[in-house]
Design an enzyme around this catalytic site. Structure first.
Site, PDB file in Angstrom:
ATOM      1  N   ASP A  98       0.871  -1.179   0.000  1.00 42.42           N
ATOM      2  CA  ASP A  98       0.000   0.000   0.000  1.00 42.42           C
ATOM      3  C   ASP A  98       0.908   1.229   0.000  1.00 42.42           C
ATOM      4  OD1 ASP A  98      -2.270   1.751   0.356  1.00 42.42           O
ATOM      5  OD2 ASP A  98      -3.324   0.097   1.311  1.00 42.42           O
ATOM      6  N   ASP A  99       0.420   2.361   0.463  1.00 40.49           N
ATOM      7  CA  ASP A  99       1.221   3.581   0.434  1.00 40.49           C
ATOM      8  C   ASP A  99       2.471   3.423   1.306  1.00 40.49           C
ATOM      9  OD1 ASP A  99      -0.774   4.890  -1.122  1.00 40.49           O
ATOM     10  OD2 ASP A  99      -1.915   5.268   0.717  1.00 40.49           O
TER      11      ASP A  99
END
Length: 480
Positions: free
Chosen positions: A261-262
């Protein structure tokens, strides 16, 4: 244990007022006491400690199968008595230390040896359920309570989590499988979460296989995160790297992150709960970050940004095979703001988008959000960006009737991939200017011509985060 701790302090107490004496003591120990050569080690920290102990002194066994949750809890409980007497350090020796969730204390250092591996238990009962964050109103994965993080702290002062690049392994695959199958009734644990605390350092560790987010300082101030290696399979769900959330004065630097993810996700609460709680993230510095995240952003602002995000400075960022560089994620119902964002010195290789702003990001906590809570996005600055093998330069989507304003891009060179999109700039409901940007930007970001780079200047004043300095400390692995 009481007698040993007191004796230990008599050997090192001079270090509390004199750093030079502490380093000299460590040197004398090596030169004059050959049998104790392994006892002394040095590390960088915001605070040094007067007392130290090993988790093995409290019954801990680093064999990879013995559950050490009670040993960690007992050790920290014992060491907490020294909070006002120079603080304490808990040493984790070489070995594989299986444990469930445990809570930290104030004026405390958790130190992992270079050959120490902290293994997160896969037994749900080893993670107590705690209340949802007040700025979220519910768990991030599910309604209601959430599992406490592997390493957790609340209402603390002066906490250091560090090591000689020791490892914290969340053993997250079982959690990911249950999450994907809808078999979890509560939000997954994070590796490290510190709440409502001040003077926090998380550094010089390798974090792998977190069940969900890796590092989550929330409602904190004066936070330093540096020298972390964070690794997760690139298809693992929600394994964000570092998520500063409603924090003030945070510095993230010199980290390498591979994430599902980020890599860094800046947050401040979710819809009506974040608006009501009203605690922004502000004065955040991110620098010398290297990221790989094929499905997400290097740095994301939001989507939970309802308490506001302001004064974020990011520089010297490298990304390889990532979806986007800096992404702003928000939507109607979020409220709040993202403003005064400054980015310079990005080197990006193999990207889907270089610039991405989204005003239609859904994912509301419930149906009670205010449709009139319109976010404000303004003064967003990018300069000195080089990107290659890019599918699309920019996707910039504001909110109809509520454009994102004050966007500034300068000195940007984007080289396109063979499978490039025909439309390189997809812009709607945005306003701003550009200077020396290739390929040519959309008409909503008119080119001001050469020599206009100053329009996107990075602030030259020092952020308050620069006042958070580390010093050289020493401690001992073994008993005297």
């Amino acid at each position: 244990m009481e007698l040993w701790a007191s004796a230990r302090r008599s050997k090192v107490s001079g270090a509390i007022v004199g750093l030079g004496y502490l380093v000299l003591l460590c040197t004398i120990g090596v030169e004059s006491r050959k049998s104790s050569k392994r006892d002394c080690f040095e590390y960088a920290a915001i605070s040094c400690r007067a007392y130290s102990a090993s988790v093995s002194d409290f019954g801990g066994v680093g064999d990879g199968t013995t559950v050490n949750t009670e040993a960690f809890r007992a050790a920290i409980d014992h060491l907490s008595q020294f909070s006002l007497e120079g603080g304490s350090l808990l040493y984790v020796p070489p070995g594989r230390w299986l444990t469930g969730s445990f809570n930290l204390t104030s004026y405390f250092t958790l130190y992992l040896d270079k050959d120490a591996v902290l293994l997160g238990s896969q037994d749900e009962s080893e993670y107590p359920l705690i209340e949802p964050l007040p700025s979220y109103g519910r768990g991030r994965d599910a309604d209601g309570a959430r599992f406490s993080s592997l390493i957790f702290g609340n209402n603390l002062t002066d906490v250091v989590i560090t090591g000689a690049n020791g490892t914290i392994d969340g053993q997250g695959e079982l959690w990911w499988t249950k999450f994907r199958a809808g078999k979890l009734n509560n939000t997954r644990p994070y590796l490290i979460e510190i709440m409502f605390s001040t003077s926090i350092q998380i550094s010089n560790l390798t974090l792998i296989n977190s069940p969900s987010w890796n590092v989550h300082p929330v409602y904190c101030s004066n936070v330093v995160v540096q020298g972390l290696t964070i690794l997760a399979p690139v298809r693992s769900p929600n394994t964000d790297g570092i998520n500063p959330d409603s924090c003030t004065n945070t510095r993230i630097q010199d980290c390498y992150i591979v994430s599902g993810d980020d890599c860094v996700a800046v947050k401040s609460g979710w819809d009506e709960y974040g608006i009501a709680f009203g605690m922004p993230t502000k004065r955040l510095v991110i620098r010398r970050l290297t990221c790989i995240s094929p499905t997400s952003a290097v740095i994301a602002l939001g989507s939970e940004m309802s308490g506001g995000i302001e004064d974020v400075r990011a520089e010297d960022i490298t990304a390889i095979d990532s979806e986007s560089g800096v992404r702003i994620k928000t939507a109607v119902g979020r409220g709040g703001y993202v403003k005064d964002i400054y980015v310079r010195g990005m080197t990006l290789k193999t990207m889907k988008w270089v610039f991405w702003m989204t005003g239609n990001y859904g994912s509301h906590p419930d149906n009670n959000y205010d449709p009139n809570a319109i976010p404000v996005i303004q003064n967003i600055n990018y300069r000195d960006v080089v990107a290659e093998n890019v599918t699309m330069a920019a996707r910039l989507e504001g909110i109809p009737g509520d454009p994102f304003t004050g966007i500034c891009m300068s000195n940007v060179t984007i080289s396109l991939a063979q499978n490039r999109k025909k439309l390189q700039w997809n812009c709607s409901d945005v306003a701003g200017i550009t200077s020396e940007v290739t390929p040519k930007p959309c008409d909503l970001l008119p080119d001001q011509g050469q020599g206009k780079i100053r329009a996107c200047n990075y602030p030259e004043d020092n952020s308050p985060t620069e006042n958070m300095e580390v010093q050289t400390c020493s401690s001992f692995r073994n008993r005297w």
